[in-house]
Design an enzyme around this catalytic site. Structure first.
Site, PDB file in Angstrom:
ATOM      1  N   LYS A 156     -13.861  -6.865  -7.562  1.00 27.06           N
ATOM      2  CA  LYS A 156     -14.188  -7.059  -6.150  1.00 27.06           C
ATOM      3  C   LYS A 156     -15.703  -7.190  -6.036  1.00 27.06           C
ATOM      4  CE  LYS A 156     -10.351  -4.365  -4.173  1.00 27.06           C
ATOM      5  NZ  LYS A 156     -10.000  -3.112  -3.437  1.00 27.06           N
ATOM      6  N   LYS A 210       0.847  -1.184   0.000  1.00 26.80           N
ATOM      7  CA  LYS A 210       0.000   0.000   0.000  1.00 26.80           C
ATOM      8  C   LYS A 210       0.889   1.242   0.000  1.00 26.80           C
ATOM      9  CE  LYS A 210      -4.206  -1.772   0.359  1.00 26.80           C
ATOM     10  NZ  LYS A 210      -5.280  -1.482  -0.605  1.00 26.80           N
TER      11      LYS A 210
END
Length: 320
Positions: free
Chosen positions: A239, A143
């Site tokens: 997703k 991230k």
């Protein structure tokens, strides 16, 4: 009968991205009961898309009791609420038919898939230590999305010199920052960069060089998103909380592959129940990022199995 409960799962460690930190995963569990059988599904409402536990529970509460999966697609928009109900209806159909969901969907028998393991945003020193701890994993996801990204990336590569790395900027860069970073990403062996620019402000991706594959996450929700990605992205991140369920997930998977996009199957931070349907969509995907349960300190009673072969498909006791 459709019921909604709120469940909280403690995380093993604080999880941080460019938008903030969390210590627990808060999810909604949906159960659809008919004829003595109960189907179950999970969703993770996401503030980035204007969702909350309350708003999503309210959406589900407004549904008719006898709805079908087909009805559901027009009753709710793509999002977390539709996802949990859709997955619960698939699970119910599997239990009623005595077949597995992959059979009902006409898919081949699922196999274990190597999944990425996500390193939380932290200081370069801590990220190097985390990378070294997980250097045995074949795929690490980092991230990023801050002014100090290069130091973090160098640290992770030093900690895990042989591991494949993908990075997720979570919309945190500008076109100028990405152009400046791209050569360094290549030098450090990064295989993929996910959502470098904000959704809705990513047209520059069609104009600047893309020396490594770029994946659409926040810019891709369902099949209706695909026309807007042309020329800007090479891979789409599917997703279920964005597609609004397994039904639309199947459609997006098919459409994206037909249009020549690589496929990544990802997740919000949720339990094994949320990952279970995604394991079916992840078969043959270029990248799989279904590590949500690995970030938890506690999980469902019949959790998914993770081992050196990757994430295994669910048993019928969990879902589908």
């Amino acid at each position: 009968m459709i019921t909604v409960t709120r469940d909280t799962f403690r995380l093993a460690e604080v999880f941080t991205i460019s938008r903030g930190s969390r210590t627990e995963a808060k999810v909604l569990t949906v159960r659809v009961t008919r004829g003595g059988l109960t189907g179950i599904g999970e969703c993770v409402p996401y503030a980035r898309y204007g969702e909350s536990l309350d708003s999503v529970a309210e959406q589900i509460a407004g549904l008719p009791e006898n709805l079908t999966r087909h009805d559901l697609q027009s009753l709710l928009p793509a999002g977390a609420a539709r996802n949990a109900v859709d997955c619960a209806l698939w699970d119910l159909e599997a239990k009623d038919s005595g077949k597995r969901v992959w059979q009902l969907a006409g898919l081949p028998a699922p196999q274990p898939q190597i999944t990425a393991f996500t390193l939380s945003l932290d200081t370069p020193e801590n990220m190097r230590a985390a990378a070294a701890k997980h250097a045995h994993r074949p795929l690490l996801k980092i991230k990023l999305g801050t002014p100090d990204d290069m130091a973090r990336l160098e640290a992770v590569r030093a900690g895990a010199p042989a591991t494949t790395i993908i990075v997720d900027a979570n919309e945190g860069w500008t076109a100028e920052v990405y152009t400046e970073l791209a050569p360094h990403l290549i030098r450090l062996g990064v295989a993929l960069v996910e959502q470098p620019l904000p959704a809705g402000a990513d047209d520059m991706l069609a104009e600047i060089a893309r020396p490594l594959p770029v994946c659409a996450d926040e810019s891709c929700h369902d099949c209706h998103s695909l026309p807007g990605l042309k020329g800007k992205y090479d891979v789409v991140n599917l997703k279920l909380d964005k597609t609004g369920g397994f039904t639309e997930g199947l459609a997006l998977r098919k459409a994206a592959l037909e249009e020549g996009y690589g496929l990544m199957v990802g997740c919000m931070v949720g339990s094994s129940l949320a990952m279970a349907p995604a394991t079916l969509l992840a078969q043959g995907a270029a990248y799989v990022d279904l590590d949500g349960p690995l970030l938890l300190a506690e999980d469902r009673d019949t959790p998914l199995v993770f081992d050196e072969a990757g994430i295994h498909p669910p048993t019928a006791a969990l879902w589908g």
